[in-house]
Motif scaffolding. Structure first.
Motif, PDB file in Angstrom:
ATOM      1  N   ASP A 226       9.062   1.127  -7.714  1.00  0.00           N
ATOM      2  CA  ASP A 226       8.945   1.766  -6.672  1.00  0.00           C
ATOM      3  C   ASP A 226       7.409   1.293  -6.140  1.00  0.00           C
ATOM      4  N   ASP A 227       6.520   0.790  -7.175  1.00  0.00           N
ATOM      5  CA  ASP A 227       5.251   0.340  -7.290  1.00  0.00           C
ATOM      6  C   ASP A 227       5.784  -1.804  -6.370  1.00  0.00           C
ATOM      7  N   ALA A 230       6.336  -0.488  -3.335  1.00  0.00           N
ATOM      8  CA  ALA A 230       5.120  -0.199  -2.297  1.00  0.00           C
ATOM      9  C   ALA A 230       3.717  -1.008  -2.377  1.00  0.00           C
ATOM     10  N   SER A 241      -2.444   4.826   1.115  1.00  0.00           N
ATOM     11  CA  SER A 241      -2.166   5.965   1.583  1.00  0.00           C
ATOM     12  C   SER A 241      -0.829   6.623   2.356  1.00  0.00           C
ATOM     13  N   THR A 244       1.713   4.828  -0.250  1.00  0.00           N
ATOM     14  CA  THR A 244       2.629   6.508  -1.209  1.00  0.00           C
ATOM     15  C   THR A 244       3.210   7.137  -1.336  1.00  0.00           C
TER      16      THR A 244
END
Length: 287
Positions: A226-227, A230, A241, A244
């Motif tokens: 996930d990170d 992103a 933003s 996320t």
């Protein structure tokens, strides 16, 4: 008169086109931020007026004489989106509309992991409490999102994205056709509709399989942290933003928030809704 907001956007424009196949142009009005972009509709006899959710005073003229108002949801998220939607609902009530319709989402829920869904849920609540007969269109997740998720999969053979879950991907065209029918026929939905979705829910593993079949080349589904995913968006200029928020879509799909399917859309269309495979075939066919 049926008023459609956001009539130069992807969904709103297609709803208007579908309406014009069903009723005379002088029974259709549009509320748009920039009337110049709707000049083609004006030329066809559609009433075009300037209206902006962020400028509630402009909506009085845009909604004047409305029997029904279709509020196409804002692209904003959070409090600003809900404020815009409630302003439009208030304006439609003030204009005397007999019914207000709102383009919600199949996953509308206050506790959703995807940020736009609580906005839809809050708008639905406000609309239900407005006192005016209303319909919240529980639209399936737009199939046009899928090409954005593919990245360079067709070039690299790797569909790399965070872990996901099944989604009932549904086309704008089908939703617009169903909406036009709801607006112009006697059958009404009071409150939220059943899910207006394609008949199947597919995850990215399924999509990779379809692409493999269509192209004749292996497309492998690669699960990315996930990170890491992103961070890659941010490196390519996407605001943190927004990255996320987009990650929240994967979290929500893992939670099966978009997996629900149902027959209502097909019943309205009197045909099987467009399968995602048809959209993907268009991406893989040489021009």
């Amino acid at each position: 008169m049926i008023i459609v907001t956001g009539a130069t956007g992807t969904l709103g424009s297609q709803v208007v086109q579908q309406l014009l196949e069903r009723i005379p142009a002088d029974r259709v009005g549009v509320s748009v931020r920039d009337p110049a972009r709707a000049a083609d509709l004006a030329a066809r006899g559609v009433r075009v007026r300037q209206g902006d959710f962020a400028d509630p005073d402009s909506l009085a003229s845009a909604f004047e004489g409305a029997t029904q108002v279709l509020i196409v949801s804002s692209n904003e998220t959070g409090g600003s989106a809900v404020a815009q939607h409630t302003a439009a609902i208030d304006a439609a009530r003030a204009a005397g509309a007999a019914r207000i319709l709102y383009t919600s989402h199949q996953g509308a829920a206050a506790d959703s992991l995807f940020a736009p869904m609580p906005d839809h849920a809050a708008t639905e609540r406000y609309l239900a409490e407005s006192g005016t007969p209303c319909t919240s269109l529980r639209n399936g997740f737009y199939a046009s999102t899928v090409p954005l998720l593919l990245g360079r999969a067709l070039e690299t053979g790797q569909l790399a994205a965070p872990a996901d879950g099944p989604v009932s991907w549904t086309t704008h065209h089908d939703l617009a056709a169903a909406t036009a029918r709801i607006l112009t026929e006697e059958s009404r939905f009071d409150g939220p509709t059943p899910p207006l979705t394609a008949p199947d829910a597919l995850d990215l593993e399924d999509i990779a399989g379809i692409l493999t079949d269509l192209t004749g080349r292996p497309i492998h589904r690669i699960v990315v942290d996930d990170d890491e995913w992103a961070a890659g968006l941010i490196e390519h200029g996407i605001p943190a933003s927004q990255a996320t928020m987009l990650l929240g879509m994967f979290h929500a799909s893992r939670n099966s928030e978009f997996a629900t399917t149902g027959p209502t859309l097909g019943n309205l269309l009197t045909r099987t809704p467009t399968p995602l495979r048809a959209l993907l075939a268009g991406l893989t066919t040489p021009n």
